[in-house]
Design an enzyme around this catalytic site. Structure first.
Site, PDB file in Angstrom:
ATOM      1  N   LYS A 173      79.304  48.752  33.799  1.00  0.00           N
ATOM      2  CA  LYS A 173      80.107  49.830  34.370  1.00  0.00           C
ATOM      3  C   LYS A 173      80.788  50.598  33.241  1.00  0.00           C
ATOM      4  O   LYS A 173      81.782  50.159  32.670  1.00  0.00           O
ATOM      5  CB  LYS A 173      81.175  49.299  35.321  1.00  0.00           C
ATOM      6  CG  LYS A 173      81.834  50.414  36.148  1.00  0.00           C
ATOM      7  CD  LYS A 173      83.279  50.136  36.492  1.00  0.00           C
ATOM      8  CE  LYS A 173      84.251  50.681  35.482  1.00  0.00           C
ATOM      9  NZ  LYS A 173      84.286  52.153  35.353  1.00  0.00           N
ATOM     10  N   GLU A 250      89.691  43.135  25.386  1.00  0.00           N
ATOM     11  CA  GLU A 250      90.122  43.896  24.214  1.00  0.00           C
ATOM     12  C   GLU A 250      90.974  45.042  24.731  1.00  0.00           C
ATOM     13  O   GLU A 250      90.487  45.893  25.477  1.00  0.00           O
ATOM     14  CB  GLU A 250      88.931  44.412  23.405  1.00  0.00           C
ATOM     15  CG  GLU A 250      88.217  43.340  22.610  1.00  0.00           C
ATOM     16  CD  GLU A 250      89.086  42.682  21.552  1.00  0.00           C
ATOM     17  OE1 GLU A 250      90.071  43.315  21.111  1.00  0.00           O
ATOM     18  OE2 GLU A 250      88.808  41.533  21.184  1.00  0.00           O
ATOM     19  N   CYS A 284      91.618  52.243  19.410  1.00  0.00           N
ATOM     20  CA  CYS A 284      92.583  51.144  19.577  1.00  0.00           C
ATOM     21  C   CYS A 284      93.014  50.586  18.230  1.00  0.00           C
ATOM     22  O   CYS A 284      94.039  49.915  18.136  1.00  0.00           O
ATOM     23  CB  CYS A 284      91.995  50.044  20.456  1.00  0.00           C
ATOM     24  SG  CYS A 284      90.435  49.379  19.865  1.00  0.00           S
ATOM     25  N   GLU A 383     101.586  52.321  22.896  1.00  0.00           N
ATOM     26  CA  GLU A 383     100.363  52.967  22.419  1.00  0.00           C
ATOM     27  C   GLU A 383     100.230  54.368  23.017  1.00  0.00           C
ATOM     28  O   GLU A 383     100.181  54.529  24.230  1.00  0.00           O
ATOM     29  CB  GLU A 383      99.140  52.129  22.787  1.00  0.00           C
ATOM     30  CG  GLU A 383      97.851  52.666  22.187  1.00  0.00           C
ATOM     31  CD  GLU A 383      96.667  51.761  22.460  1.00  0.00           C
ATOM     32  OE1 GLU A 383      95.841  51.579  21.546  1.00  0.00           O
ATOM     33  OE2 GLU A 383      96.566  51.230  23.587  1.00  0.00           O
TER      34      GLU A 383
END
Length: 482
Positions: A173, A250, A284, A383
């Site tokens: 996906k 992750e 990231c 973030e």
């Protein structure tokens, strides 16, 4: 009329229950393509197809897996310019970055083609006389893969390749923002000679397709890259699922780059700008906290500001562009919101942060540099996932290290220094999964482990030979001659 590109389930391309449009962030008038969206029923069909295909694929020979993965690798690399252009057009990273990502995906498949031939076990003596002990690795079963939009070919590659290498079957996906790269990669995989059902593509929402994968009892494992909030929900769902799914997460990062007084200024500036702003800061591993000691602070800020002034922000496909657009309006709104938060908190917006207009309508944002920030500010703790970085002043190395580790995340970190003493100490004491010395935090190799600590990652590492820890389960067999 443009054809609607389909999902791939059980060896066939099938229509979806709805359609999603793929918009070019460099030119929002440009529709890259239209893609079929899968619903819950189609996702369940994909899982059933993967389950049916698993026994035979799990028993396939290393040569068969090598041949398939090697064929995938060769086609990806042969088409890297074409696929890189598609990637840059739909995601917004510059064309050279897009081509580089595609090449990396090809290298990942080549690596795991070789790994298929290197799957060996162990044999030893039991502590009991006359008994042999064998340790072997076996595939998990059906693996559900949920991937993000920021690396639309490389991240799927580093999940799909090891899954197939070790004999698992796949339901993939991709992020809805980047179906083009996922579809192109899937087409290549379907031509590799793997049996029907071994690989399945289902484009759709996380709330429907992703949730079905997480909840379904025939999915043995979930590998996910994305936000912390979603990752935590997946972890809870996997733990409470009827089959106690194995999961790998992750998630986010708030990665520090420490710059010491003894650093080479030119190197430090290039490392900081590359790590913080290239790929529009949508990595990231981006170094969004620049922790700089007092002796070099002012010179570093001035040099970074001059470097940012020389960067070109424009259409990702144009030659000479350093930074492409933000991926979509939602992400742009988030970036702008954090820029305002930083100003409201008292940080100084030393450069950038303005919306830009170009020839075509797109999500263009001038890279933003904050100074006079501290590590308690939201822009230093949360973030942003955009071209926004904050400089935090530190008295000395010891304080810089403490600030570096003062975060809930632990993905990547970096230090710029000419001191072997400080470089060695930082590598040992930085609380992150990956440490860079005089290199951008965002650059990694494909043949060694990728992953972090604390709130950034959970479960086995990705990439390299360490990938087998997630995609296989260990069996211990005892034999007595009887």
């Amino acid at each position: 009329m443009t054809a609607i590109l389909k999902n791939f389930i059980g060896g066939e391309w099938v229509d979806g229950s709805a359609v999603t449009k793929n918009i070019n962030p460099s030119n929002t008038n440009d529709v890259v393509g239209e893609y079929a969206k899968a619903d819950k029923a189609q996702t369940e069909k994909a899982i059933a197809a993967a389950k049916a295909a698993f026994p035979a694929w799990a028993q396939s020979t290393p040569q068969a897996r090598y041949d398939a993965l090697n064929k995938i690798s060769l086609e990806i690399i042969a088409r890297k310019e074409e696929l890189g252009r598609l990637l840059a057009r739909e995601e917004g990273k510059t064309l050279p970055e897009g081509i580089g990502e595609v090449a990396r995906a090809g290298q990942i498949f080549a690596f795991f083609a070789g790994e298929a031939l290197r799957m060996i076990g162990e044999k030893g003596a039991s502590v009991r006389p006359g008994i042999d002990v064998e340790l072997t690795r076996e595939p998990m079963g059906v693996v559900g893969m949920i991937t993000p939009w920021n690396f639309p070919i490389a991240i799927p590659a580093w999940k799909i390749a090891p899954a197939l290498c070790y004999g698992n079957t796949v339901v993939f996906k991709p992020a809805e923002l980047v179906p083009g790269s996922a579809h192109a990669l899937s087409e290549i995989i379907t031509r590799s000679g793997i049996p029907a059902g071994v690989f399945n593509l289902v484009v759709g929402s996380g709330s429907v397709v992703g949730q079905t994968l997480i909840e379904h009892p025939d999915v043995a494992a979930i590998t996910f890259t994305g936000s912390v909030q979603t990752g935590r929900k997946i972890a809870q769902a996997c733990v409470t699922s009827s089959n106690m799914k194995k999961f790998q997460l992750e998630m986010g990062g708030k990665n520090p780059l420490v710059v010491l007084d003894d650093a080479d200024l030119k190197t430090a500036v290039e490392v900081a700008v590359n790590g913080a702003y290239f790929s529009t800061g949508q990595r990231c591993t981006a170094s969004s906290r620049l922790i700089v000691t007092e002796g070099i602070h002012d010179r570093f800020v001035a040099a970074v500001t001059e470097r940012l002034k020389g960067l070109t922000v424009d259409d990702a496909l144009k030659a000479g562009v350093h930074i492409g657009p933000v991926v979509d309006q939602s992400q742009l709104d988030q970036d702008l919101r954090y820029i305002k938060i930083g100003q409201d908190e008292g940080a100084k917006l030393a450069w950038g942060g303005e919306l830009l207009k170009r020839e075509t309508p797109g999500h263009y944002l001038q890279p933003a540099l904050f100074t006079e920030a501290n590590n308690n500010m939201r822009i230093s703790r949360e973030e942003v996932f955009g071209p926004v970085a904050a400089v935090i002043r530190a008295k000395n190395y010891e304080e810089a290290l403490a600030i570096s580790n003062d975060t809930e995340f632990g993905l990547a970190s970096g230090i710029c220094t000419s001191s072997l003493k400080y470089a060695s100490h930082y590598k040992r004491n930085s609380e992150s999964g990956m440490v860079m010395v005089n290199l951008p935090t965002a650059g990694v190799d494909y043949h060694v482990p990728f992953g972090g600590r604390k709130g950034s990652s959970y479960g086995a590492r990705e990439q390299g030979s360490y990938a087998r820890e997630f995609y296989t389960t260990v069996k211990t067999a005892y034999t007595h001659p009887g």
